[in-house]
Design a protein around this motif. Structure first.
Motif, PDB file in Angstrom:
ATOM      1  N   LEU A 272      -8.842 -20.059 -26.255  1.00  0.00           N
ATOM      2  CA  LEU A 272      -9.940 -19.900 -25.651  1.00  0.00           C
ATOM      3  C   LEU A 272     -10.290 -21.091 -24.645  1.00  0.00           C
ATOM      4  CD1 LEU A 272     -12.668 -18.110 -25.421  1.00  0.00           C
ATOM      5  CD2 LEU A 272     -13.645 -19.474 -27.193  1.00  0.00           C
ATOM      6  N   ASP A 273     -10.638 -20.550 -23.431  1.00  0.00           N
ATOM      7  CA  ASP A 273     -11.042 -21.156 -22.332  1.00  0.00           C
ATOM      8  C   ASP A 273     -12.462 -20.848 -21.871  1.00  0.00           C
ATOM      9  OD1 ASP A 273     -11.498 -22.535 -19.830  1.00  0.00           O
ATOM     10  OD2 ASP A 273      -9.566 -22.290 -19.021  1.00  0.00           O
ATOM     11  N   VAL A 275     -14.528 -22.528 -19.908  1.00  0.00           N
ATOM     12  CA  VAL A 275     -14.602 -22.981 -18.503  1.00  0.00           C
ATOM     13  C   VAL A 275     -14.557 -21.903 -17.564  1.00  0.00           C
ATOM     14  CG1 VAL A 275     -14.036 -24.549 -16.574  1.00  0.00           C
ATOM     15  CG2 VAL A 275     -14.233 -25.514 -19.133  1.00  0.00           C
ATOM     16  N   ASN A 276     -13.451 -21.345 -17.543  1.00  0.00           N
ATOM     17  CA  ASN A 276     -12.967 -19.892 -16.964  1.00  0.00           C
ATOM     18  C   ASN A 276     -13.404 -18.776 -17.546  1.00  0.00           C
ATOM     19  OD1 ASN A 276     -11.406 -21.497 -14.509  1.00  0.00           O
ATOM     20  ND2 ASN A 276     -10.306 -22.029 -16.286  1.00  0.00           N
ATOM     21  N   TYR A 277     -13.592 -18.820 -18.920  1.00  0.00           N
ATOM     22  CA  TYR A 277     -13.981 -17.529 -19.599  1.00  0.00           C
ATOM     23  C   TYR A 277     -12.648 -16.568 -19.695  1.00  0.00           C
ATOM     24  CZ  TYR A 277     -18.400 -18.992 -21.548  1.00  0.00           C
ATOM     25  OH  TYR A 277     -19.230 -19.635 -22.296  1.00  0.00           O
ATOM     26  N   THR A 278     -11.709 -17.182 -20.161  1.00  0.00           N
ATOM     27  CA  THR A 278     -10.435 -16.369 -20.307  1.00  0.00           C
ATOM     28  C   THR A 278      -9.825 -16.752 -21.841  1.00  0.00           C
ATOM     29  OG1 THR A 278      -8.975 -18.146 -19.637  1.00  0.00           O
ATOM     30  CG2 THR A 278      -9.766 -16.278 -17.934  1.00  0.00           C
ATOM     31  N   TYR A 279      -9.084 -15.832 -22.203  1.00  0.00           N
ATOM     32  CA  TYR A 279      -8.227 -16.342 -23.340  1.00  0.00           C
ATOM     33  C   TYR A 279      -6.799 -15.849 -23.624  1.00  0.00           C
ATOM     34  CZ  TYR A 279      -8.725 -11.182 -24.994  1.00  0.00           C
ATOM     35  OH  TYR A 279      -8.577  -9.957 -25.106  1.00  0.00           O
ATOM     36  N   SER A 280      -5.959 -16.023 -24.402  1.00  0.00           N
ATOM     37  CA  SER A 280      -4.754 -15.955 -24.399  1.00  0.00           C
ATOM     38  C   SER A 280      -4.259 -15.940 -25.720  1.00  0.00           C
ATOM     39  CB  SER A 280      -3.725 -16.794 -23.598  1.00  0.00           C
ATOM     40  OG  SER A 280      -3.659 -18.171 -24.193  1.00  0.00           O
ATOM     41  N   VAL A 281      -3.074 -14.793 -25.981  1.00  0.00           N
ATOM     42  CA  VAL A 281      -2.301 -14.752 -27.425  1.00  0.00           C
ATOM     43  C   VAL A 281      -0.722 -15.060 -27.204  1.00  0.00           C
ATOM     44  CG1 VAL A 281      -2.147 -13.337 -29.342  1.00  0.00           C
ATOM     45  CG2 VAL A 281      -4.470 -13.181 -28.033  1.00  0.00           C
ATOM     46  N   ALA A 282      -0.351 -15.922 -27.767  1.00  0.00           N
ATOM     47  CA  ALA A 282       0.919 -16.236 -27.643  1.00  0.00           C
ATOM     48  C   ALA A 282       1.699 -16.300 -29.061  1.00  0.00           C
ATOM     49  CB  ALA A 282       1.231 -17.447 -26.729  1.00  0.00           C
ATOM     50  N   PRO A 283       2.830 -15.832 -29.092  1.00  0.00           N
ATOM     51  CA  PRO A 283       3.621 -15.861 -30.237  1.00  0.00           C
ATOM     52  C   PRO A 283       3.946 -17.378 -30.666  1.00  0.00           C
ATOM     53  CG  PRO A 283       4.604 -14.124 -29.007  1.00  0.00           C
ATOM     54  CD  PRO A 283       3.636 -14.881 -28.125  1.00  0.00           C
ATOM     55  N   ALA A 284       3.655 -17.582 -31.800  1.00  0.00           N
ATOM     56  CA  ALA A 284       4.197 -18.975 -32.228  1.00  0.00           C
ATOM     57  C   ALA A 284       5.381 -18.905 -33.248  1.00  0.00           C
ATOM     58  CB  ALA A 284       3.165 -19.478 -33.253  1.00  0.00           C
ATOM     59  N   THR A 285       6.347 -19.511 -33.010  1.00  0.00           N
ATOM     60  CA  THR A 285       7.530 -19.592 -33.725  1.00  0.00           C
ATOM     61  C   THR A 285       7.839 -20.786 -34.455  1.00  0.00           C
ATOM     62  OG1 THR A 285       9.082 -20.302 -31.969  1.00  0.00           O
ATOM     63  CG2 THR A 285       8.814 -17.802 -32.115  1.00  0.00           C
ATOM     64  N   ALA A 286       8.481 -20.738 -35.590  1.00  0.00           N
ATOM     65  CA  ALA A 286       8.717 -21.670 -36.580  1.00  0.00           C
ATOM     66  C   ALA A 286       9.720 -22.700 -35.888  1.00  0.00           C
ATOM     67  CB  ALA A 286       8.890 -21.239 -37.702  1.00  0.00           C
ATOM     68  N   TYR A 287      10.753 -22.297 -34.944  1.00  0.00           N
ATOM     69  CA  TYR A 287      11.879 -22.938 -34.492  1.00  0.00           C
ATOM     70  C   TYR A 287      12.199 -23.079 -33.229  1.00  0.00           C
ATOM     71  CZ  TYR A 287      12.892 -23.552 -39.588  1.00  0.00           C
ATOM     72  OH  TYR A 287      12.608 -23.767 -41.064  1.00  0.00           O
ATOM     73  N   LEU A 288      12.650 -23.860 -32.454  1.00  0.00           N
ATOM     74  CA  LEU A 288      13.084 -24.075 -31.129  1.00  0.00           C
ATOM     75  C   LEU A 288      14.452 -24.764 -31.176  1.00  0.00           C
ATOM     76  CD1 LEU A 288      11.756 -23.640 -28.256  1.00  0.00           C
ATOM     77  CD2 LEU A 288      11.282 -25.962 -28.110  1.00  0.00           C
ATOM     78  N   TYR A 289      15.339 -24.415 -30.349  1.00  0.00           N
ATOM     79  CA  TYR A 289      16.786 -24.691 -30.407  1.00  0.00           C
ATOM     80  C   TYR A 289      17.151 -25.088 -29.115  1.00  0.00           C
ATOM     81  CZ  TYR A 289      16.449 -21.187 -34.121  1.00  0.00           C
ATOM     82  OH  TYR A 289      16.226 -20.517 -34.969  1.00  0.00           O
ATOM     83  N   MET A 290      18.453 -26.190 -29.433  1.00  0.00           N
ATOM     84  CA  MET A 290      18.559 -26.875 -28.233  1.00  0.00           C
ATOM     85  C   MET A 290      20.253 -26.582 -27.830  1.00  0.00           C
ATOM     86  SD  MET A 290      20.692 -29.684 -26.870  1.00  0.00           S
ATOM     87  CE  MET A 290      21.217 -30.805 -28.208  1.00  0.00           C
ATOM     88  N   ALA A 291      20.554 -26.262 -26.761  1.00  0.00           N
ATOM     89  CA  ALA A 291      21.934 -25.931 -26.368  1.00  0.00           C
ATOM     90  C   ALA A 291      22.346 -26.773 -25.181  1.00  0.00           C
ATOM     91  CB  ALA A 291      22.253 -24.494 -26.192  1.00  0.00           C
TER      92      ALA A 291
END
Length: 467
Positions: A272-273, A275-291
């Protein structure tokens, strides 16, 4: 003689048809082979209009509600002092690249006030009550007295100040929704984001495969029930809107407060922002990978986000030959290259630090990563140095693990990094944790110990007797 008469007749008819065609050519759509001349050649002026400064608070105060939908402002003015220009027709107009409808009368370019407010809001993705200066880009067809028409492009500027927004709540912000049971006595608190004024976040878990509804609230007296909550509620304009980026509507706004929704089940970060009165919803994953080059571009190195907050920690060997982070254990998800660019052709991330083993912390919210050199040893009552100091392990690039062969006594061991307890591993050999894991019991003997730190939830070790 007869042939000459036929030729003359054909020539006359061709000339007549050519003139007829010219008469019926739409001058607002010049032929493609007509050169496009600069505005200066025909002295065409693209100027700010009489109403090029708009204040939406004043608009709502001065324009009757029943007239607001049709109210318009003169945002730009078109003119020419060149005597060869007969008239000017507007072909297209946009605000910072976003199209807007317009009409032209006597050189005055008029746009609907509410549409202008909406387009400016989209162009800046903000409802902040600050003056926005923006470009009014126009393309016109200038009809010359010769009958020729030419396309000319030009830009003027205008200003718009959106309506006033509520002050930032000193008590912060909370959520109510399907995932909280909609109990106004037990809202879910949002956490302020460091170094970002007016930005708050929370991670939620949804179980409804279809959609889960929620609303924002400024801090309120939980003893006041729904009356207290509804007095400071915030949402969106369309009920059930599942947009992942959207504008906030608040109590007292010009729009009715409707209820946003999250599509699908899983963990999500809601931002929630205010100041700009915007919001966002983003998937949250448990893992990130490095290749990368160091692991043969296979996604075998992992980082974990314990709180599903887009901050990931892992332990891995890196070199200076490039790598990328990925949201999936393959290339099918979102892949982050240099500067966290997600384009398919994004350059690889390259480090200037020496090749070696590191704790890697990736913050996808801030688009940053940090590297901390790590050397690991064993410590404990079963080790040669007891609990006083570490017995160092060595890293095997070939086997991708920390290893040691040593004699152990009856007792306990743990693993730790950099001769310090800031990072340590304990628990069971099959499931090690950095979260204050227990000591590992061993019996006397000679062992080869291999540690695979990886990340939280994936770390393990092998303690194999040496015959």
């Amino acid at each position: 003689m007869k042939k000459n008469q036929i030729f003359a007749c054909a020539l006359f008819m061709g000339t007549a048809l050519g003139a007829c065609t010219e008469d019926y050519t739409d001058w607002a759509n010049p032929q493609s082979n007509s050169p496009e001349d600069p505005a200066s050649k025909y002295e065409i002026s693209f100027a700010a209009g009489a109403d090029a400064t708009v204040d939406m608070d004043q608009f709502y105060e001065s324009v009757a509600e029943e007239l607001q939908a049709t109210d318009s402002v003169v945002i730009a003015s078109l003119s020419s002092t060149n005597p060869n220009v007969a008239s000017i027709k507007l072909n297209s107009i946009n605000i910072n690249g976003l199209a807007i409808n317009a009409t032209v009368r006597d050189g005055n370019v008029k746009v609907n006030t509410l549409e202008l407010d909406s387009v400016v809001r989209d162009a800046f993705f903000s409802r902040a009550h600050v003056e926005r200066v923006f470009d009014v880009n126009m393309n016109v067809a200038a009809k010359l007295k010769s009958g020729e028409a030419v396309n000319v492009s030009g830009t003027s500027q205008a200003k718009l100040t959106p309506i006033s927004t509520p002050a930032i709540s000193e008590g912060g912000y909370v959520l109510l929704g399907d995932f909280t049971g909609w109990d106004p006595a037990n809202p879910m608190a949002m956490t302020p984001v460091a170094n970002k004024e007016g930005v708050y976040q929370v991670t939620v878990e949804t179980t409804n495969e279809a959609s889960s509804y929620f609303k924002f609230y400024a801090a309120y007296d939980v003893n006041g029930g729904w009356d207290a909550a509804n007095a400071v509620q915030m949402g969106c304009r369309v009920n059930g809107d599942t947009k992942t980026e959207n504008f906030v509507v608040w109590t007292g706004d010009k729009y009715k407060v409707e209820t946003p929704a999250i599509a699908g089940a899983g963990h999500f970060i809601i931002t929630l922002d205010v100041v700009n009165y915007t919001y966002s919803v983003a998937p949250a994953t448990a893992y990130l990978y490095m290749a990368g080059d160091v692991n043969g571009w296979s996604h075998v190195d992992m980082l974990a986000s314990l709180e599903f907050n887009n901050i990931y920690t892992g332990y891995m060997y890196l070199n200076q030959n490039g790598f990328k982070f990925s949201s999936e254990p393959n290339w099918d998800g979102t892949n982050y290259g240099a500067d966290f660019n997600t384009a398919p052709d994004a350059a690889n991330i390259t480090i200037t630090e020496p090749e070696g083993f590191y704790q890697v912390v990736v913050d996808l919210n801030e688009k940053t990563y940090t590297l901390t050199p790590v050397a690991i040893g064993i410590i404990g009552s079963a080790t040669p140095n007891g609990w006083d100091s570490d017995t160092d392990m060595t890293y095997s690039i070939e086997n991708r693990c920390w290893t040691i062969t040593t004699d152990l006594a009856d007792g306990e061991i743990k693993f730790r990094a950099n001769d310090d307890w800031a990072i340590s591993w304990g628990g069971t050999p099959e499931q090690l944790t950095t979260q204050n894991g227990g000591n590992i019991a061993v019996t006397a003997g000679k062992y080869t110990i291999n540690l695979y730190p990886l990340c939280e939830g994936k770390a393990y070790c092998e303690i194999n007797p040496v015959n």
